[in-house]
Design a protein around this motif. Sequence first.
Motif, PDB file in Angstrom:
ATOM      1  N   LEU A 117       8.472  12.528  -5.931  1.00 47.49           N
ATOM      2  CA  LEU A 117       9.120  11.843  -5.455  1.00 47.49           C
ATOM      3  C   LEU A 117       9.859  12.993  -4.979  1.00 47.49           C
ATOM      4  CD1 LEU A 117      10.667  10.081  -8.200  1.00 47.49           C
ATOM      5  CD2 LEU A 117       9.399   8.947  -6.839  1.00 47.49           C
ATOM      6  N   HIS A 118      10.377  12.206  -3.593  1.00 40.55           N
ATOM      7  CA  HIS A 118      11.278  13.151  -2.663  1.00 40.55           C
ATOM      8  C   HIS A 118      12.195  11.991  -1.992  1.00 40.55           C
ATOM      9  CE1 HIS A 118       6.850  15.331  -2.147  1.00 40.55           C
ATOM     10  NE2 HIS A 118       8.127  16.267  -1.576  1.00 40.55           N
ATOM     11  N   GLN A 119      13.232  12.312  -1.961  1.00 41.28           N
ATOM     12  CA  GLN A 119      14.877  11.665  -2.044  1.00 41.28           C
ATOM     13  C   GLN A 119      15.219  12.424  -0.569  1.00 41.28           C
ATOM     14  OE1 GLN A 119      17.883  11.105  -4.139  1.00 41.28           O
ATOM     15  NE2 GLN A 119      19.281  10.295  -2.604  1.00 41.28           N
ATOM     16  N   GLY A 120      14.740  12.130   0.764  1.00 38.30           N
ATOM     17  CA  GLY A 120      15.151  12.298   2.076  1.00 38.30           C
ATOM     18  C   GLY A 120      16.411  11.707   2.310  1.00 38.30           C
ATOM     19  N   SER A 121      17.195  11.668   3.894  1.00 34.63           N
ATOM     20  CA  SER A 121      18.391  11.669   4.365  1.00 34.63           C
ATOM     21  C   SER A 121      18.411  10.543   4.222  1.00 34.63           C
ATOM     22  CB  SER A 121      18.518  12.375   5.487  1.00 34.63           C
ATOM     23  OG  SER A 121      17.656  12.359   6.825  1.00 34.63           O
ATOM     24  N   GLU A 122      17.116   9.470   4.302  1.00 35.72           N
ATOM     25  CA  GLU A 122      17.709   8.059   4.930  1.00 35.72           C
ATOM     26  C   GLU A 122      15.976   6.828   4.058  1.00 35.72           C
ATOM     27  OE1 GLU A 122      19.092   6.941   6.414  1.00 35.72           O
ATOM     28  OE2 GLU A 122      20.494   8.264   7.772  1.00 35.72           O
ATOM     29  N   VAL A 123      15.348   7.659   3.669  1.00 37.83           N
ATOM     30  CA  VAL A 123      13.874   7.171   3.161  1.00 37.83           C
ATOM     31  C   VAL A 123      13.688   7.983   1.473  1.00 37.83           C
ATOM     32  CG1 VAL A 123      12.550   8.211   3.824  1.00 37.83           C
ATOM     33  CG2 VAL A 123      11.807   6.328   3.304  1.00 37.83           C
ATOM     34  N   ILE A 124      13.505   7.310   0.203  1.00 38.38           N
ATOM     35  CA  ILE A 124      12.754   8.101  -0.837  1.00 38.38           C
ATOM     36  C   ILE A 124      11.370   7.762  -0.157  1.00 38.38           C
ATOM     37  CG2 ILE A 124      12.829   8.104  -3.566  1.00 38.38           C
ATOM     38  CD1 ILE A 124      15.581   6.486  -3.302  1.00 38.38           C
ATOM     39  N   ALA A 125      10.494   8.994  -0.916  1.00 33.67           N
ATOM     40  CA  ALA A 125       9.135   8.389  -0.723  1.00 33.67           C
ATOM     41  C   ALA A 125       8.851   8.667  -2.173  1.00 33.67           C
ATOM     42  CB  ALA A 125       8.565   9.776  -0.122  1.00 33.67           C
ATOM     43  N   LEU A 126       7.593   7.416  -2.434  1.00 36.99           N
ATOM     44  CA  LEU A 126       6.908   7.882  -3.800  1.00 36.99           C
ATOM     45  C   LEU A 126       5.267   8.538  -3.578  1.00 36.99           C
ATOM     46  CD1 LEU A 126       6.002   7.894  -7.035  1.00 36.99           C
ATOM     47  CD2 LEU A 126       6.306   4.863  -6.549  1.00 36.99           C
ATOM     48  N   THR A 127       4.918   9.564  -3.641  1.00 35.31           N
ATOM     49  CA  THR A 127       2.907   9.710  -3.590  1.00 35.31           C
ATOM     50  C   THR A 127       2.505   9.431  -5.133  1.00 35.31           C
ATOM     51  OG1 THR A 127       4.857  11.625  -1.961  1.00 35.31           O
ATOM     52  CG2 THR A 127       2.251  12.000  -2.898  1.00 35.31           C
ATOM     53  N   LEU A 128       2.145   8.730  -5.187  1.00 34.24           N
ATOM     54  CA  LEU A 128       1.073   8.359  -6.461  1.00 34.24           C
ATOM     55  C   LEU A 128      -0.327   9.637  -6.388  1.00 34.24           C
ATOM     56  CD1 LEU A 128       1.441   5.021  -7.124  1.00 34.24           C
ATOM     57  CD2 LEU A 128       2.497   6.304  -8.148  1.00 34.24           C
ATOM     58  N   GLN A 129      -0.491  10.948  -7.262  1.00 32.86           N
ATOM     59  CA  GLN A 129      -1.825  11.036  -7.345  1.00 32.86           C
ATOM     60  C   GLN A 129      -2.355  10.363  -7.636  1.00 32.86           C
ATOM     61  OE1 GLN A 129       1.023  14.100  -8.368  1.00 32.86           O
ATOM     62  NE2 GLN A 129       0.022  15.844  -6.848  1.00 32.86           N
ATOM     63  N   VAL A 130      -4.010  10.389  -7.450  1.00 40.90           N
ATOM     64  CA  VAL A 130      -4.745   9.437  -9.024  1.00 40.90           C
ATOM     65  C   VAL A 130      -6.779  10.447  -8.121  1.00 40.90           C
ATOM     66  CG1 VAL A 130      -3.934   6.853  -8.482  1.00 40.90           C
ATOM     67  CG2 VAL A 130      -5.448   8.065  -6.264  1.00 40.90           C
ATOM     68  N   TYR A 131      -7.080   9.886  -8.883  1.00 38.96           N
ATOM     69  CA  TYR A 131      -8.331  10.833  -9.081  1.00 38.96           C
ATOM     70  C   TYR A 131      -9.189  10.611  -8.898  1.00 38.96           C
ATOM     71  CZ  TYR A 131      -6.141  13.604 -13.036  1.00 38.96           C
ATOM     72  OH  TYR A 131      -6.042  13.880 -14.133  1.00 38.96           O
ATOM     73  N   SER A 132      -9.168   8.804  -8.133  1.00 36.29           N
ATOM     74  CA  SER A 132     -10.584   8.042  -7.696  1.00 36.29           C
ATOM     75  C   SER A 132      -9.339   6.715  -6.653  1.00 36.29           C
ATOM     76  CB  SER A 132     -11.096   7.374  -8.375  1.00 36.29           C
ATOM     77  OG  SER A 132     -10.508   6.204  -9.079  1.00 36.29           O
ATOM     78  N   GLY A 133      -9.805   6.114  -5.611  1.00 38.89           N
ATOM     79  CA  GLY A 133      -9.661   4.826  -5.502  1.00 38.89           C
ATOM     80  C   GLY A 133      -8.478   4.120  -5.754  1.00 38.89           C
ATOM     81  N   ILE A 134      -7.528   2.686  -5.971  1.00 41.66           N
ATOM     82  CA  ILE A 134      -6.745   2.570  -6.150  1.00 41.66           C
ATOM     83  C   ILE A 134      -7.336   0.441  -5.832  1.00 41.66           C
ATOM     84  CG2 ILE A 134      -5.435   3.420  -7.060  1.00 41.66           C
ATOM     85  CD1 ILE A 134      -3.908   2.338  -5.108  1.00 41.66           C
ATOM     86  N   SER A 135      -7.409  -0.165  -6.061  1.00 39.70           N
ATOM     87  CA  SER A 135      -7.757  -1.428  -5.834  1.00 39.70           C
ATOM     88  C   SER A 135      -6.737  -2.380  -5.000  1.00 39.70           C
ATOM     89  CB  SER A 135      -8.064  -2.897  -7.407  1.00 39.70           C
ATOM     90  OG  SER A 135      -6.906  -2.579  -7.262  1.00 39.70           O
ATOM     91  N   GLN A 136      -7.175  -3.237  -4.497  1.00 33.30           N
ATOM     92  CA  GLN A 136      -5.964  -4.173  -3.378  1.00 33.30           C
ATOM     93  C   GLN A 136      -4.656  -4.557  -4.451  1.00 33.30           C
ATOM     94  OE1 GLN A 136      -6.114  -3.812  -0.287  1.00 33.30           O
ATOM     95  NE2 GLN A 136      -4.749  -4.873   0.660  1.00 33.30           N
ATOM     96  N   LYS A 137      -5.199  -4.890  -5.320  1.00 33.90           N
ATOM     97  CA  LYS A 137      -4.196  -5.349  -6.424  1.00 33.90           C
ATOM     98  C   LYS A 137      -3.279  -4.548  -6.774  1.00 33.90           C
ATOM     99  CE  LYS A 137      -3.796  -7.507 -11.230  1.00 33.90           C
ATOM    100  NZ  LYS A 137      -4.736  -8.536 -11.845  1.00 33.90           N
ATOM    101  N   MET A 138      -3.691  -3.379  -6.946  1.00 30.23           N
ATOM    102  CA  MET A 138      -2.908  -2.117  -7.182  1.00 30.23           C
ATOM    103  C   MET A 138      -1.820  -1.976  -6.508  1.00 30.23           C
ATOM    104  SD  MET A 138      -5.876  -0.222  -9.304  1.00 30.23           S
ATOM    105  CE  MET A 138      -4.897   1.522  -9.762  1.00 30.23           C
ATOM    106  N   ARG A 139      -2.834  -2.257  -4.803  1.00 30.04           N
ATOM    107  CA  ARG A 139      -1.871  -1.123  -3.433  1.00 30.04           C
ATOM    108  C   ARG A 139      -0.529  -2.168  -3.879  1.00 30.04           C
ATOM    109  NH1 ARG A 139      -3.887   1.707   0.267  1.00 30.04           N
ATOM    110  NH2 ARG A 139      -6.208   2.935  -1.124  1.00 30.04           N
ATOM    111  N   LYS A 140      -1.098  -3.615  -4.135  1.00 27.87           N
ATOM    112  CA  LYS A 140       0.044  -5.500  -4.175  1.00 27.87           C
ATOM    113  C   LYS A 140       1.344  -4.693  -4.541  1.00 27.87           C
ATOM    114  CE  LYS A 140      -2.854  -8.656  -1.808  1.00 27.87           C
ATOM    115  NZ  LYS A 140      -3.229 -10.107  -1.591  1.00 27.87           N
ATOM    116  N   GLN A 141       0.884  -4.398  -6.462  1.00 26.05           N
ATOM    117  CA  GLN A 141       1.602  -3.361  -7.396  1.00 26.05           C
ATOM    118  C   GLN A 141       2.716  -2.502  -6.817  1.00 26.05           C
ATOM    119  OE1 GLN A 141      -1.072  -3.142 -10.532  1.00 26.05           O
ATOM    120  NE2 GLN A 141      -0.866  -4.998 -11.217  1.00 26.05           N
ATOM    121  N   VAL A 142       2.323  -2.024  -6.023  1.00 29.50           N
ATOM    122  CA  VAL A 142       3.186  -0.481  -5.768  1.00 29.50           C
ATOM    123  C   VAL A 142       4.016  -1.527  -4.442  1.00 29.50           C
ATOM    124  CG1 VAL A 142       3.118   1.508  -4.486  1.00 29.50           C
ATOM    125  CG2 VAL A 142       1.387   0.603  -6.151  1.00 29.50           C
TER     126      VAL A 142
END
Length: 439
Positions: A186-211
């Motif tokens: 997690l990074h809190q910048g001056s204007e935006v907060i960034a969430l970086t998900l570290q995964v072992y392999s790719g994720i599905s389109q459904k999982m992307r929509k959930q994020v």
Amino acid sequence: MEQRFIAQIIDWNQEGRGVARVDGKAVFIDDALPGEVVEWQPVRVKKSYTEGKISRVLISSNARLQPPCEYYERCGGCNSQHIEFTTQVALKQRAWLNQMRRLGKVQPDELMPPIYGLPWRYRERVRLSAVYEDGQLKLGFQTGQSHAIVDIDGCLVLPIVLSEALKPIKALLQSWPVGCVEGLMLHQGSEVIALTLQVYSGISQKMRKQVDCLLTQLQQQSGCLWQWWLQTDGTTVLQSASEDSILAYRLAEYELEIRYQPEDFTQVNQATNELMVRRAMQWLQPQAGERIVDWFCGLGNFSLPIARMQAEVVGVEGMAAMCQRAGSNAQHNGLAQFTHFQQADLFAMNGQRLRRIGYAHKWLLDPPRAGAQALILALNELEDRQLPRRIVYISCDPATLARDAGLLVKRGYLYRAGGIMNLFAQTAHVESIAVFDWR
């Protein structure tokens, strides 16, 4: 009958341990404070020292507090919450001075007042590890004594908006296939907060929509703009973007916006980083017409304030990507004419390479924990007239600073001033600044 060990604590070291002398031998005891008398048990016995843990505090320090965090006894994120805040800073300053004297055989002519920073809610950059036990996701920091993960639902050193996001993020990740997630940032910048998900392999389109749905929820709850990145096999790619969604931090005093990506090094504590940059500039005193080298320049945290004062700055960095982003930041802030960035192996410097970079009136050093020994030893290959007249050294490890300070003094520099900057409250970690003047 179990043997009782009792010791009086006489000092505090850079690892956050109380120091005692027992039968002439140094004993380092976790969580013990100067002035206390404790009953303790040895956990590791070496020839020259012993490490121990407290069984009972017999005489307590006035600075001892009840830690407010429910995870404190297990979590390895903090180790100083049991110490009153101003005493934390005083102990760090004392431990820092002890290392200067013991390891470097030097001390500054002037001791700077500490920069205190905020005691809580300061950590705007964090990496949490993930592990699965019986199908349940645990997300948090490692324990202080092992690689086991302490599962947390919030954190007192994180800004409220980041701390409150942990529960819904973990709930989403728990619904994903077991073993999918490696961790998150997690990074809190001056204007935006960034969430970086570290995964072992790719994720599905459904999982992307959930994020995407989760980020919409977090934005509504916090009033902050969120974006997310996906990291797989060490490659980090932005998944959501808009024109006003730039991850950056500001140095308001110098009218600078420094853009970065989640894997780039930035200070975890931007409010105290601003104070650190101000102090560095006060001692460096960049002047128009001067040429200054910023070693280990990174994104330009110090280079760009120097350039803002219209000094010519050469930023040298080991990573090509960071050089490129530093150059982009200079361009973004209208400072390209005063800056030049180049890549070099800063742990393999010598006099020939220094001469190739060219004379500089002053240096700024901001190395990693390993310090800047090769750079400083390379000064021995230069003539006196080729040396920088002032060196400002930012350090994240007092031991390597003490070593390098000793080398600079041996070369002929005066250890003009130094002191600590408390970027990591509630921990024993010490950031510091040192200033050296050519004789």
